[in-house]
Design a protein around this motif. Structure first.
Motif, PDB file in Angstrom:
ATOM      1  N   ARG A  14       6.214   9.407   4.746  1.00 27.45           N
ATOM      2  CA  ARG A  14       5.798   9.624   6.133  1.00 27.45           C
ATOM      3  C   ARG A  14       5.062   8.422   6.702  1.00 27.45           C
ATOM      4  NH1 ARG A  14       8.999  13.719   4.448  1.00 27.45           N
ATOM      5  NH2 ARG A  14       8.508  15.734   5.425  1.00 27.45           N
ATOM      6  N   TYR A  15       4.745   7.438   5.855  1.00 23.29           N
ATOM      7  CA  TYR A  15       4.103   6.214   6.344  1.00 23.29           C
ATOM      8  C   TYR A  15       4.443   5.059   5.422  1.00 23.29           C
ATOM      9  CZ  TYR A  15       0.239   7.142   2.949  1.00 23.29           C
ATOM     10  OH  TYR A  15      -0.523   7.383   1.829  1.00 23.29           O
ATOM     11  N   SER A  16       4.261   3.847   5.929  1.00 18.24           N
ATOM     12  CA  SER A  16       4.526   2.656   5.129  1.00 18.24           C
ATOM     13  C   SER A  16       3.499   1.594   5.482  1.00 18.24           C
ATOM     14  CB  SER A  16       5.934   2.126   5.386  1.00 18.24           C
ATOM     15  OG  SER A  16       6.230   1.022   4.540  1.00 18.24           O
ATOM     16  N   VAL A  17       3.028   0.886   4.454  1.00 17.49           N
ATOM     17  CA  VAL A  17       2.008  -0.155   4.610  1.00 17.49           C
ATOM     18  C   VAL A  17       2.600  -1.487   4.160  1.00 17.49           C
ATOM     19  CG1 VAL A  17      -0.303  -0.914   3.948  1.00 17.49           C
ATOM     20  CG2 VAL A  17       0.195   1.545   4.125  1.00 17.49           C
ATOM     21  N   ILE A  18       2.520  -2.517   4.995  1.00 20.97           N
ATOM     22  CA  ILE A  18       3.052  -3.834   4.668  1.00 20.97           C
ATOM     23  C   ILE A  18       1.938  -4.868   4.696  1.00 20.97           C
ATOM     24  CG2 ILE A  18       3.683  -4.370   7.067  1.00 20.97           C
ATOM     25  CD1 ILE A  18       6.129  -5.869   5.965  1.00 20.97           C
ATOM     26  N   THR A  19       2.038  -5.877   3.818  1.00 19.47           N
ATOM     27  CA  THR A  19       1.045  -6.941   3.783  1.00 19.47           C
ATOM     28  C   THR A  19       1.186  -7.839   5.005  1.00 19.47           C
ATOM     29  OG1 THR A  19       2.593  -8.122   2.329  1.00 19.47           O
ATOM     30  CG2 THR A  19       0.719  -7.052   1.283  1.00 19.47           C
ATOM     31  N   THR A  20       0.176  -7.852   5.847  1.00 15.75           N
ATOM     32  CA  THR A  20       0.160  -8.794   6.972  1.00 15.75           C
ATOM     33  C   THR A  20      -0.415 -10.137   6.541  1.00 15.75           C
ATOM     34  OG1 THR A  20      -2.052  -8.124   7.732  1.00 15.75           O
ATOM     35  CG2 THR A  20      -0.148  -6.915   8.622  1.00 15.75           C
ATOM     36  N   ASP A  65       3.151 -13.686  13.451  1.00 18.90           N
ATOM     37  CA  ASP A  65       2.945 -14.897  14.252  1.00 18.90           C
ATOM     38  C   ASP A  65       1.492 -14.994  14.702  1.00 18.90           C
ATOM     39  OD1 ASP A  65       3.400 -17.212  15.626  1.00 18.90           O
ATOM     40  OD2 ASP A  65       4.418 -16.263  17.324  1.00 18.90           O
ATOM     41  N   THR A  66       0.608 -15.354  13.770  1.00 18.90           N
ATOM     42  CA  THR A  66      -0.801 -15.499  14.117  1.00 18.90           C
ATOM     43  C   THR A  66      -1.023 -16.735  14.983  1.00 18.90           C
ATOM     44  OG1 THR A  66      -3.040 -15.736  13.240  1.00 18.90           O
ATOM     45  CG2 THR A  66      -1.278 -16.779  11.969  1.00 18.90           C
ATOM     46  N   LYS A  67      -1.962 -16.621  15.899  1.00 16.01           N
ATOM     47  CA  LYS A  67      -2.341 -17.763  16.745  1.00 16.01           C
ATOM     48  C   LYS A  67      -3.627 -18.421  16.241  1.00 16.01           C
ATOM     49  CE  LYS A  67       1.057 -16.613  19.446  1.00 16.01           C
ATOM     50  NZ  LYS A  67       2.351 -17.335  19.338  1.00 16.01           N
ATOM     51  N   MET A  68      -4.202 -17.866  15.162  1.00 15.73           N
ATOM     52  CA  MET A  68      -5.477 -18.371  14.669  1.00 15.73           C
ATOM     53  C   MET A  68      -5.326 -19.645  13.853  1.00 15.73           C
ATOM     54  SD  MET A  68      -7.574 -16.261  16.030  1.00 15.73           S
ATOM     55  CE  MET A  68      -9.078 -16.790  15.213  1.00 15.73           C
ATOM     56  N   ASN A  69      -4.142 -19.844  13.261  1.00 17.43           N
ATOM     57  CA  ASN A  69      -3.825 -21.094  12.563  1.00 17.43           C
ATOM     58  C   ASN A  69      -2.304 -21.206  12.453  1.00 17.43           C
ATOM     59  OD1 ASN A  69      -3.064 -19.388  10.473  1.00 17.43           O
ATOM     60  ND2 ASN A  69      -4.750 -19.953   9.115  1.00 17.43           N
ATOM     61  N   VAL A 107       6.071 -17.515  10.345  1.00 16.49           N
ATOM     62  CA  VAL A 107       6.746 -18.021  11.547  1.00 16.49           C
ATOM     63  C   VAL A 107       6.655 -19.543  11.628  1.00 16.49           C
ATOM     64  CG1 VAL A 107       6.803 -17.942  14.069  1.00 16.49           C
ATOM     65  CG2 VAL A 107       6.280 -15.867  12.759  1.00 16.49           C
ATOM     66  N   LYS A 108       5.484 -20.108  11.351  1.00 16.00           N
ATOM     67  CA  LYS A 108       5.261 -21.536  11.569  1.00 16.00           C
ATOM     68  C   LYS A 108       5.361 -22.392  10.304  1.00 16.00           C
ATOM     69  CE  LYS A 108       2.182 -20.589  15.466  1.00 16.00           C
ATOM     70  NZ  LYS A 108       0.778 -20.590  15.936  1.00 16.00           N
ATOM     71  N   ALA A 109       5.116 -21.794   9.132  1.00 12.86           N
ATOM     72  CA  ALA A 109       5.019 -22.606   7.916  1.00 12.86           C
ATOM     73  C   ALA A 109       6.204 -22.473   6.974  1.00 12.86           C
ATOM     74  CB  ALA A 109       3.736 -22.252   7.169  1.00 12.86           C
ATOM     75  N   THR A 110       7.107 -21.540   7.214  1.00 18.80           N
ATOM     76  CA  THR A 110       8.223 -21.316   6.298  1.00 18.80           C
ATOM     77  C   THR A 110       9.558 -21.497   7.017  1.00 18.80           C
ATOM     78  OG1 THR A 110       8.672 -18.953   6.682  1.00 18.80           O
ATOM     79  CG2 THR A 110       6.776 -19.501   5.283  1.00 18.80           C
ATOM     80  N   PRO A 111      10.639 -21.739   6.262  1.00 17.57           N
ATOM     81  CA  PRO A 111      11.964 -21.839   6.885  1.00 17.57           C
ATOM     82  C   PRO A 111      12.452 -20.518   7.466  1.00 17.57           C
ATOM     83  CG  PRO A 111      12.130 -21.972   4.492  1.00 17.57           C
ATOM     84  CD  PRO A 111      10.677 -22.071   4.830  1.00 17.57           C
TER      85      PRO A 111
END
Length: 442
Positions: free
Chosen positions: A97-103, A113-117, A122-126
Motif C-alpha cells: 500500500r506504500y513504497s519508500v525510495i531513497t532520495t 533534481d536538487t538545486k542545492m548542489n 540529473v546533473k552528475a550521472t549519464p
C-alpha cells in the motif's frame, strides 16, 4: 542504512519517551490510520553504489573502497532501463500500500533534481534523470502512498563534520557557522522534496550522529508539516517521529509502540550487490510479514535495483509470489488489527476491526487438529480464506457448571492447505471474549 555496531533491537524506546513529551498523540491518530491499515510497503534502495555492486555509503566509510573511487561510480549510473511504471506495477502486484525510495543516501548523491548542489542523478550521472518524480507519479496513479527516504548525514558534503562524530573536518563547537551552513543545506533539500513531491511519508536515517538540538529536529518536523500536515514521519528524527522502525531484527515480544514497521532486506543487503545470493524464499518473506502484522506492525520489504534501473529477477519473483499470496489471503491481513496472545493459539493471528472475526495463520504443511484455547464465544463458522473451504471443529472439556471455556480443535485437512501459509477465518457470534484464568474451580 544504519549499520553501526550499537544497533539496538529497538531504538524506539527512547524515541517513544521523547515523542510523548513533544507530539500530541491525538493530533496524529487520524492521519496514521492509513499506515496502520497498509501493512506492507516496498523499500527501494537505489543509487550509484549499484554500479560496482558495493555497500551503499558504508563501503567507503568502512574503508572497503576509497571515497574518490566510490564517487567515480557516478560515471556509470545510466538508468537506461529504468521504467517507473513497471516499478509501480510491481509494487502494486506485491500487495503493498506504500513504497519508500531513497532520495539521498549518506553519500550525498541526490536521486532527484536538487538545486542545492550539482551532486544528483540529473546533473552528475549519464542517466540525467530524476528518479523520484516519475516514480511518485506512477504510484499515485495506482493509489499507492509515497515515501521519501532521506539521509540527514551527508558524508560527501564539505560542510559536514565527518564520519560518526570523528570530527575529521572540524568540531561543531569550534565552527558553528560551518555547521549552520550545512544545516541550511540539508534543510533546503528537505524543503525541495516537500515542495516537489509532497511525500505521504518521510523515512529519515542517520539521526544517531547528532542530537535533536544539533539537527534542529523540531524545526525539520515543522518544515514538512507546514507543506503537508498529514505527512507522517518515521522514528529516526531524534524523538520527533510518529512511528518506530526496527531494522532487520524481528521482535520476539509484541512491541509496545502504537505504530511500528519492520524494515528488512530481501537478501542480506539494502542495495544491489550481485555477490549476495542469500535470497529469502517467498515462504520466509510471507511468514515474516504475517508475524509483523499479527503483532500490530507493518513490513517494509527492501529491493535493490541495478544501475540501469532494472530489478533483479529474484526480487521480482519474490514480490510476485508475495502478491499472489496476498491476493488469496489478504482478507486476514489488510484492515485488520493485532491478534490474540500467543497462549491461545500457537501461531500468528489477527482480528477484524469489530473483533467478531478471528484469523488464524498456519505455516507450512501443518494440518489439524489445531488447538484454540480460552475462546469464550460461540463459533458460527470456520473457513479457509484462500479457498473458502468449510472446516469442522470440536469443543472439548467444557463443563456445564464452570465458566471456563473448553478447548477448540479445528480439523484442517491437507487438501485445504495454502502453498505457503494457510489462513483460517473464525466467525464469532459477538466480539471476541477470551478466558485468561488459571483453570480449576472458578
Amino acid at each position: 542504512m544504519k549499520k553501526i555496531i550499537l544497533l539496538a533491537l529497538f531504538s524506539g524506546a527512547l524515541f517513544c519517551a521523547k515523542a510523548q513529551n513533544k507530539i500530541d498523540p491525538n493530533t496524529i491518530k487520524d492521519k496514521m490510520q492509513w499506515f496502520a491499515d497498509a501493512k506492507l510497503g516496498i523499500f527501494i534502495h537505489t543509487g550509484i553504489y549499484s554500479v560496482n555492486g558495493i555497500g551503499e555509503s558504508w563501503s567507503f566509510h568502512n574503508k572497503l573502497i576509497s571515497h574518490p573511487d566510490y564517487m567515480k561510480q557516478v560515471k556509470g549510473f545510466t538508468l537506461k532501463n529504468y521504467d517507473p511504471a513497471y516499478w509501480a506495477d510491481l509494487v502494486q502486484e506485491s500487495g503493498a500500500r506504500y513504497s519508500v525510495i531513497t532520495t539521498k543516501h549518506h553519500d550525498g548523491v541526490a536521486m532527484y533534481d536538487t538545486k542545492m548542489n550539482n551532486l544528483s542523478s540529473v546533473k552528475a550521472t549519464p542517466a540525467k534523470r530524476d528518479m523520484v518524480k516519475p516514480f511518485f507519479e506512477e504510484l499515485r496513479k495506482r493509489n499507492i502512498k509515497t515515501g521519501a527516504y532521506f539521509s540527514l548525514i551527508d558524508w560527501t558534503n564539505k560542510d559536514y563534520p565527518g564520519f560518526l562524530k570523528d570530527s575529521s573536518r572540524y568540531k561543531i563547537a569550534n565552527d558553528y557557522g560551518r555547521w549552520n551552513k550545512f544545516r541550511s543545506f540539508f534543510q533546503g533539500q528537505i524543503k525541495e522534496i516537500s515542495e516537489k513531491f509532497n511525500p505521504d511519508l518521510w523515512w529519515f536515517d542517520g539521526d544517531w550522529e547528532h542530537s535533536a538540538e544539533e539537527w534542529e529536529s523540531q524545526k525539520v518536523r515543522q518544515i514538512m508539516l507546514a507543506r503537508n500536515p498529514n505527512t507522517i514521519i518515521n522514528g529516526r528524527l531524534q524523538g520527533y517521529g510518529d512511528y518506530d522502525t526496527p531494522e532487520q531484527n524481528f521482535p520476539v515480544k509484541r512491541p509496545t509502540f502504537k505504530w511500528w514497521e519492520l524494515c528488512m532486506t530481501i537478501n542480506d543487503n539494502w542495495g544491489y550487490q550481485p555477490q549476495d545470493q542469500n535470497w529469502k524464499t517467498p515462504y520466509e518473506v510471507i511468514t515474516i510479514f504475517v508475524d509483523a502484522v499479527s503483532n500490530g506492525g507493518n513490513l517494509l520489504l527492501d529491493i535493490g535495483p541495478k544501475e540501469d534501473g532494472s530489478i533483479p529477477e529474484q526480487e521480482v519473483h519474490i514480490l510476485k509470489e508475495l502478491g499472489a499470496w496476498n491476493k488469496r489471503n489478504g482478507e486476514g491481513i489488510f484492515n485488520t488489527v493485532a491478534g490474540i496472545d500467543l497462549g491461545h493459539f500457537y501461531g500468528p493471528t489477527t482480528l477484524s476491526k469489530d473483533s467478531t472475526t478471528l484469523y488464524l495463520f498456519v505455516y507450512g504443511k501443518a494440518t489439524g487438529p489445531l488447538l484454540l484455547k480460552g475462546l469464550d464465544n460461540k463459533i458460527e463458522s470456520i473457513t479457509t480464506v484462500g479457498t473458502g473451504v468449510a472446516l469442522t471443529h470440536k469443543v472439548v472439556g467444557k463443563i456445564s457448571w464452570s465458566p471456563v471455556p473448553g478447548l477448540v480443535y479445528i480439523d484442517l485437512p491437507e487438501s485445504a492447505l495454502d502453498q505457503y501459509v494457510t489462513v483460517l477465518k473464525v466467525k464469532l457470534d459477538k466480539p471476541i471474549k477470551l478466558y485468561t484464568g488459571q483453570g480449576g474451580l472458578q
